[in-house]
Design a protein around this motif. Structure first.
Motif, PDB file in Angstrom:
ATOM      1  N   UNK A  19       0.860  -1.272   0.204  1.00 23.27           N
ATOM      2  CA  UNK A  19      -0.153  -0.239   0.116  1.00 23.27           C
ATOM      3  C   UNK A  19       1.323   1.162   0.157  1.00 23.27           C
ATOM      4  N   UNK A  20      -0.066   2.162  -0.424  1.00 21.79           N
ATOM      5  CA  UNK A  20       0.985   4.153  -0.013  1.00 21.79           C
ATOM      6  C   UNK A  20      -0.293   4.471   1.189  1.00 21.79           C
ATOM      7  N   UNK A  44      -7.018   6.461  -8.495  1.00 21.30           N
ATOM      8  CA  UNK A  44      -8.062   5.020  -8.322  1.00 21.30           C
ATOM      9  C   UNK A  44      -7.698   4.405  -9.427  1.00 21.30           C
ATOM     10  N   UNK A  45      -6.802   4.724 -10.162  1.00 23.36           N
ATOM     11  CA  UNK A  45      -6.354   3.484 -11.418  1.00 23.36           C
ATOM     12  C   UNK A  45      -4.766   2.974 -10.863  1.00 23.36           C
ATOM     13  N   UNK A  70     -11.268  11.950  -1.114  1.00 24.84           N
ATOM     14  CA  UNK A  70     -11.561  11.262  -0.953  1.00 24.84           C
ATOM     15  C   UNK A  70     -12.544  10.159  -2.120  1.00 24.84           C
ATOM     16  N   UNK A  71     -10.965   9.633  -3.051  1.00 23.26           N
ATOM     17  CA  UNK A  71     -11.187   8.977  -3.882  1.00 23.26           C
ATOM     18  C   UNK A  71     -10.170   7.859  -3.640  1.00 23.26           C
ATOM     19  N   UNK A  72      -9.284   7.618  -1.988  1.00 23.15           N
ATOM     20  CA  UNK A  72      -8.378   7.179  -1.340  1.00 23.15           C
ATOM     21  C   UNK A  72      -9.326   5.900  -0.979  1.00 23.15           C
ATOM     22  N   UNK A  73      -8.033   4.231  -1.586  1.00 20.41           N
ATOM     23  CA  UNK A  73      -9.390   3.826  -0.741  1.00 20.41           C
ATOM     24  C   UNK A  73      -9.506   3.271   0.747  1.00 20.41           C
ATOM     25  N   UNK A  74      -8.909   3.888   1.819  1.00 19.17           N
ATOM     26  CA  UNK A  74      -8.582   3.344   3.230  1.00 19.17           C
ATOM     27  C   UNK A  74      -8.109   5.347   3.300  1.00 19.17           C
TER      28      UNK A  74
END
Length: 266
Positions: A19-20, A44-45, A70-74
């Motif tokens: 993860x980043x 997102x990609x 808001x577009x982050x996974x976590x």
């Protein structure tokens, strides 16, 4: 900073990282909607999950920075942090949807703290530090360590920290509105001072450096050209009366132009 985040995503993919994590602390975004959209699309990609942690305490993610969260996974937030003030969503709704779902209206014209964000489902659990947030991520191996304050989880998975290179940090600082404004004004004032002294000394070099850095900052920021023109004109007015040695009408004209330019620069 946008380039650095995009490069970090590419490096994480190349290294096959788990993860980043982006540590967020920003009162807003000064990049264009196109740049913000490209960054959101890269997040997102990304084949590597990109998480966002707002911290440490006192940090904030507002405006465009909140949209990136808001577009982050976590998402994680430290106590005493805030998220929101999104306003009108800048990211295309047809591509990214309505950010934050049911909480979108709450965040459009207000902010939420860590506890409220958890209640709204934006975050899953408290994350006082970035390492405590990291150990919550899927795929991260941890171990339980006994300490004076009880047990805690520590990551076994290797953690690497990254930040902007030194030159990029300088440019990032210069491109903040108050610093760019200060350098631009100071540079012009010092250069005018040098016009009325014999020779070119240290002040001239300092003034030129401040002026160049200030111009860079104003070029990067969403600057109004008429604000810049008024500030330059004000310095011309001041210079006229410096030449005469007596403050007269040009001092008043310069002061009016200076005030108007300062309030309309951004």
């Amino acid at each position: 900073l946008v380039d650095f985040v995009e490069q970090s995503i590419a490096d994480a993919e190349a290294a096959e990282d788990i993860a980043l994590v982006l540590q967020m602390n920003s009162p807003g975004s000064v990049v264009s909607d196109e740049q913000l959209t490209e960054l959101a699309r890269a997040i997102v990609d990304s084949p590597v999950p990109v998480a966002a942690w707002i911290g440490p305490s006192g940090s904030q993610a507002l405006g465009g920075a909140a949209e990136i969260v808001g577009v982050a996974d976590v998402v994680g937030m430290a106590p005493g942090t805030s998220l929101g003030d999104v306003g009108e969503q800048r990211l295309p709704v047809d591509e990214f949807g309505v950010l934050f779902g049911d909480a979108a209206e709450r965040l459009s014209d207000g902010t939420v703290g860590a506890d409220e964000a958890e209640e709204l489902g934006i975050t899953a659990r408290p994350a006082p530090t970035v390492l405590e947030f990291f150990v919550q991520l899927e795929g991260v191996e941890t171990r339980v360590v006994e300490g004076e304050d009880g047990t805690r989880r520590e990551p076994v998975t290797a953690v690497r920290f990254g930040q902007l290179p030194l030159v990029s940090q300088l440019m990032h600082t210069v491109a903040s509105p108050p610093v760019a404004y200060l350098l631009f004004i100071a540079g012009m004032a010092i250069l005018i001072f040098e016009l009325f002294v014999a020779g070119v000394g240290v002040a001239g070099v300092v003034g030129a450096g401040c002026f160049v850095l200030g111009c860079y900052g104003l070029a990067v920021l969403p600057t109004n050209w008429w604000g810049v023109a008024l500030l330059v004109f004000s310095m011309f007015g001041f210079a006229v009366d410096v030449q005469t040695g007596v403050p007269r009408v040009w001092t008043g004209i310069g002061m009016v132009a200076f005030v108007l330019g300062s309030f309309t620069l951004f």
